[in-house]
Structures are given as C-alpha cells and as structure tokens.
Write a protein that holds these residues in place. Structure first.
Motif, mmCIF file in Angstrom:
data_model
loop_
_atom_site.group_PDB
_atom_site.id
_atom_site.type_symbol
_atom_site.label_atom_id
_atom_site.label_comp_id
_atom_site.label_asym_id
_atom_site.label_seq_id
_atom_site.Cartn_x
_atom_site.Cartn_y
_atom_site.Cartn_z
ATOM 1 N N LEU A 166 -3.527 -0.696 1.125
ATOM 2 C CA LEU A 166 -3.170 -1.490 2.306
ATOM 3 C C LEU A 166 -3.471 -2.962 2.092
ATOM 4 O O LEU A 166 -2.693 -3.836 2.528
ATOM 5 C CB LEU A 166 -3.913 -0.964 3.533
ATOM 6 C CG LEU A 166 -3.506 0.438 4.013
ATOM 7 C CD1 LEU A 166 -4.363 0.880 5.192
ATOM 8 C CD2 LEU A 166 -2.024 0.486 4.380
ATOM 9 N N VAL A 167 -4.577 -3.278 1.421
ATOM 10 C CA VAL A 167 -4.898 -4.674 1.119
ATOM 11 C C VAL A 167 -3.831 -5.277 0.211
ATOM 12 O O VAL A 167 -3.354 -6.407 0.428
ATOM 13 C CB VAL A 167 -6.293 -4.783 0.469
ATOM 14 C CG1 VAL A 167 -6.517 -6.180 -0.112
ATOM 15 C CG2 VAL A 167 -7.384 -4.473 1.480
ATOM 16 N N SER A 168 -3.425 -4.535 -0.831
ATOM 17 C CA SER A 168 -2.402 -5.022 -1.760
ATOM 18 C C SER A 168 -1.089 -5.304 -1.036
ATOM 19 O O SER A 168 -0.474 -6.375 -1.211
ATOM 20 C CB SER A 168 -2.167 -4.000 -2.876
ATOM 21 O OG SER A 168 -3.316 -3.845 -3.677
ATOM 22 N N TYR A 169 -0.643 -4.350 -0.204
ATOM 23 C CA TYR A 169 0.638 -4.531 0.480
ATOM 24 C C TYR A 169 0.554 -5.568 1.598
ATOM 25 O O TYR A 169 1.566 -6.193 1.942
ATOM 26 C CB TYR A 169 1.155 -3.197 1.007
ATOM 27 C CG TYR A 169 1.861 -2.398 -0.057
ATOM 28 C CD1 TYR A 169 3.130 -2.753 -0.490
ATOM 29 C CD2 TYR A 169 1.266 -1.298 -0.659
ATOM 30 C CE1 TYR A 169 3.790 -2.051 -1.472
ATOM 31 C CE2 TYR A 169 1.908 -0.574 -1.659
ATOM 32 C CZ TYR A 169 3.170 -0.960 -2.054
ATOM 33 O OH TYR A 169 3.812 -0.253 -3.043
ATOM 34 N N THR A 170 -0.620 -5.778 2.172
ATOM 35 C CA THR A 170 -0.783 -6.859 3.146
ATOM 36 C C THR A 170 -0.582 -8.210 2.474
ATOM 37 O O THR A 170 0.116 -9.092 3.005
ATOM 38 C CB THR A 170 -2.180 -6.793 3.793
ATOM 39 O OG1 THR A 170 -2.341 -5.537 4.456
ATOM 40 C CG2 THR A 170 -2.363 -7.922 4.798
ATOM 41 N N CYS A 171 -1.179 -8.381 1.279
ATOM 42 C CA CYS A 171 -0.975 -9.627 0.523
ATOM 43 C C CYS A 171 0.490 -9.796 0.137
ATOM 44 O O CYS A 171 1.026 -10.917 0.173
ATOM 45 C CB CYS A 171 -1.855 -9.611 -0.730
ATOM 46 S SG CYS A 171 -3.632 -9.628 -0.404
ATOM 47 N N ILE A 172 1.138 -8.684 -0.227
ATOM 48 C CA ILE A 172 2.560 -8.744 -0.595
ATOM 49 C C ILE A 172 3.405 -9.153 0.606
ATOM 50 O O ILE A 172 4.330 -9.980 0.490
ATOM 51 C CB ILE A 172 3.018 -7.382 -1.151
ATOM 52 C CG1 ILE A 172 2.359 -7.114 -2.510
ATOM 53 C CG2 ILE A 172 4.533 -7.336 -1.292
ATOM 54 C CD1 ILE A 172 2.569 -5.705 -3.035
ATOM 55 N N LEU A 173 3.106 -8.591 1.789
ATOM 56 C CA LEU A 173 3.873 -8.928 2.989
ATOM 57 C C LEU A 173 3.718 -10.406 3.355
ATOM 58 O O LEU A 173 4.690 -11.063 3.749
ATOM 59 C CB LEU A 173 3.419 -8.037 4.154
ATOM 60 C CG LEU A 173 3.839 -6.571 4.080
ATOM 61 C CD1 LEU A 173 3.200 -5.769 5.212
ATOM 62 C CD2 LEU A 173 5.354 -6.430 4.135
ATOM 63 N N PHE A 174 2.506 -10.942 3.204
ATOM 64 C CA PHE A 174 2.301 -12.374 3.462
ATOM 65 C C PHE A 174 3.085 -13.219 2.472
ATOM 66 O O PHE A 174 3.600 -14.290 2.822
ATOM 67 C CB PHE A 174 0.808 -12.720 3.406
ATOM 68 C CG PHE A 174 0.062 -12.407 4.666
ATOM 69 C CD1 PHE A 174 0.410 -13.022 5.861
ATOM 70 C CD2 PHE A 174 -0.974 -11.492 4.679
ATOM 71 C CE1 PHE A 174 -0.276 -12.743 7.037
ATOM 72 C CE2 PHE A 174 -1.662 -11.208 5.839
ATOM 73 C CZ PHE A 174 -1.312 -11.827 7.027
ATOM 74 N N ALA A 175 3.176 -12.742 1.225
ATOM 75 C CA ALA A 175 3.971 -13.466 0.222
ATOM 76 C C ALA A 175 5.448 -13.453 0.605
ATOM 77 O O ALA A 175 6.150 -14.464 0.436
ATOM 78 C CB ALA A 175 3.764 -12.840 -1.155
ATOM 79 N N PHE A 176 5.940 -12.330 1.128
ATOM 80 C CA PHE A 176 7.337 -12.256 1.561
ATOM 81 C C PHE A 176 7.613 -13.173 2.748
ATOM 82 O O PHE A 176 8.721 -13.718 2.888
ATOM 83 C CB PHE A 176 7.715 -10.820 1.914
ATOM 84 C CG PHE A 176 7.932 -9.929 0.728
ATOM 85 C CD1 PHE A 176 8.575 -10.397 -0.407
ATOM 86 C CD2 PHE A 176 7.488 -8.615 0.729
ATOM 87 C CE1 PHE A 176 8.781 -9.580 -1.508
ATOM 88 C CE2 PHE A 176 7.695 -7.785 -0.364
ATOM 89 C CZ PHE A 176 8.341 -8.278 -1.487
#
Length: 309
Positions: free
Chosen positions: A213-223
């Motif tokens: 969840l931490v990894s995909y949260t960072c990815i979503l902020f990047a998007f």
C-alpha cells in the motif's frame, strides 16, 4: 512421527457438501478454471522466456509469480476435482503433510513476490533514471529471499504439526489438507500452533500488505503529477487493477487466518481458499500481462515470427 503417536494413516477429505448434480457442475467449472490458470500462466512464462525485450526485472518477478500460481493449481486443485467426481477421497498422512507444506510455502512466497513487484513498480515510476542501477542486482536477491522465507515459514508450520498426535477422527472438512482444518483433528493442545499461525500472518500478510500500500500510494502521487490526462488515466487504470488482485489475495487470507470465525467456519475457509488457490492465479495473467501493451506487443512478435518460419 512414531507409530504410537499417530494411529491415523490416512485422512478423508469431505470437500463441498452439495448434491451430485451440483458436484458435476462444480467439477466442470473448476476444471476449466484450472486449465485457464495453467495455460495462462504457462503462456506468460513461455513468452517471457522467448521475448528478449521482456528480460527485465519486472517480468523476472512476473515469471516467478506465474510459477507460484501454476504450483498452487497443481498442488490444491487435483484433490478437489477428484472429490467432486468420486464418493470418497482419501489422502495418506505423508502426502497430506507434504500438501500442507507446499500450500503454505507457495502462499508465503506469493505474498513476498507481490511486495517486491510493488517495489519494482515504485522504482520504475518514481525513480526511472536510477531503475537499472537499483534493480539490476536486487531482483535476484529479492526472489531468492522470497522463496527461502516462504519455504522456511512453511517448514515451521509443518514441524509444529508433526509434533502433534492424530488419533481420530480422520475427516478433514476441506477439499485439501489445509492447515487450520488439519489442526482440528489433533488430539492434543494446539494453542502453540495457532499462536504461530497468527504471528506468521502478521509477518507475512499484514506487514507485506502495508508495504504494498505504501508503494502504490507513492505511485498514485507520482501519477497525480502527470500533466497528460490520458497518461494519468492509464496509470490509474493499471494501479487499480493491480490493487484489486492484491486486495483479493491479501484480503481473503487475512479474513481466513486473522478474522473472526463465522457460524460456519469450515465452509467459510473453503470459499476463501478458492480465491487464492484458483481464482487469483487465474486472474493474475489477465491483470499483470494481457492488459500490458508491452506483453501484447511481444506476443504478436513471437506469433509473427512463428508464422514467418
């Protein structure tokens, strides 16, 4: 285990308590699911091996996920299918313990592989310029660690089972030798086993899920920082599909091993087991591969090359 400790030499798998017509329907349905799982993951594995453009850390992890999913289907589903077409399905003690070991090993390994795949996605999207330098050597170490930790944790569970005496009854209310269902047949105190199961669930389920969840949260902020609306939509679509698979796998396992028991815990366990034994392995090739333009491009190139020959 010595003979006086264990008088049971085989177990009876009860499977699904449904009528004969429903069993035949389930057999046809589950056998097709199993075939799709083996064919889909086998195709992805073969494609990654044949297409040189897919020889990257991301697809290296995906190939191991495909191996785990094919192993799941091969380990758990055959006994379930055999029970659906026969009135009695028995399994000897040693094969039952082996099935439990492989089932736990594959489950633990998949949890860890999903974590390293999410980390790989994070590095590729949030640190693209350093991706090769970061992942070139770590991918092999991460995969070896995932398989080793998964197997060692499964060995701990099996070692604790082998210290228990089994003197009856010999009926496992499941479609394979699932850990919690097998523990119910022990005629000794199993509190230590359940404590270890809960502790392992925290380590192998809750911890990895938080990291994912931490990894995909960072990815979503990047998007969100992407200016292009189309690129943002494509990124959100990819992340949402990946998170659906992760949520299905981790959610069903957490409810099964850490959640409160319902009034029919055995039936609940059977349904939840189907998610990460059959449904999830069948969905993984669709979510991680066939929706990927790079994989579809490699597939067309391989097919075109075969047709040209």
């Amino acid at each position: 285990m010595t003979e006086n400790q264990t008088s049971i030499t085989e177990f009876l798998l009860l499977g699904f308590p449904v009528g004969q017509r429903a069993q035949l329907l389930l057999f046809g349905l589950f056998s097709r699911f199993c075939a799709f799982t083996l064919l889909g993951n086998g195709a992805i594995l073969g494609l990654i091996g044949l297409a040189s453009r897919l020889h990257t850390p991301m697809y290296f992890f995906l190939s191991h996920l495909a191996i785990v999913d094919m192993s799941y289907a091969s380990n758990n589903v055959p006994k379930m299918l055999a029970k659906l077409v026969s009135k009695k399905s028995t399994i000897f003690f040693a094969p039952c313990i082996m099935q439990t070991f492989f089932y736990m090993a594959f489950a633990h390994t998949e949890c860890l592989i999903l974590v390293v795949m999410s980390y790989d996605q994070y590095v590729a999207i949030c640190h693209p310029l350093h991706y090769t330098a970061i992942m070139s050597w770590r991918c092999t170490v991460q995969i070896i660690t995932s398989w080793a930790c998964g197997s060692l944790l499964a060995l701990v569970h099996v070692s604790l089972i082998l210290r228990l005496p089994f003197c009856g009854p010999h009926e496992i209310n499941h479609f394979f030798c699932e850990l919690l269902s097998a523990l119910k047949l022990a005629c000794a105190d199993t509190r230590l086993n359940h404590v270890v199961v809960f502790a392992a669930s925290v380590f192998i389920l809750v911890g990895p899920l938080c990291l994912v969840l931490v990894s995909y949260t960072c990815i979503l902020f990047a998007f969100l920082r992407i200016q292009s609306g189309e690129g943002r939509r494509e990124g959100f679509s990819t992340c949402s599909s990946h998170l659906c698979v992760v949520g299905l796998f981790f959610g069903s396992a957490i409810v099964m091993y850490m959640g409160p028991k319902s009034s029919h815990p055995e039936e609940q366990q059977k349904v939840l087991s189907l998610f990460y034994s059959l449904f999830n392995p069948m969905l993984n090739p669709l979510i991680y591969s066939l929706r990927n333009t790079e994989v579809k491009g490699a597939l067309w190139r391989v097919l075109w090359k075969q047709r040209a020959m």
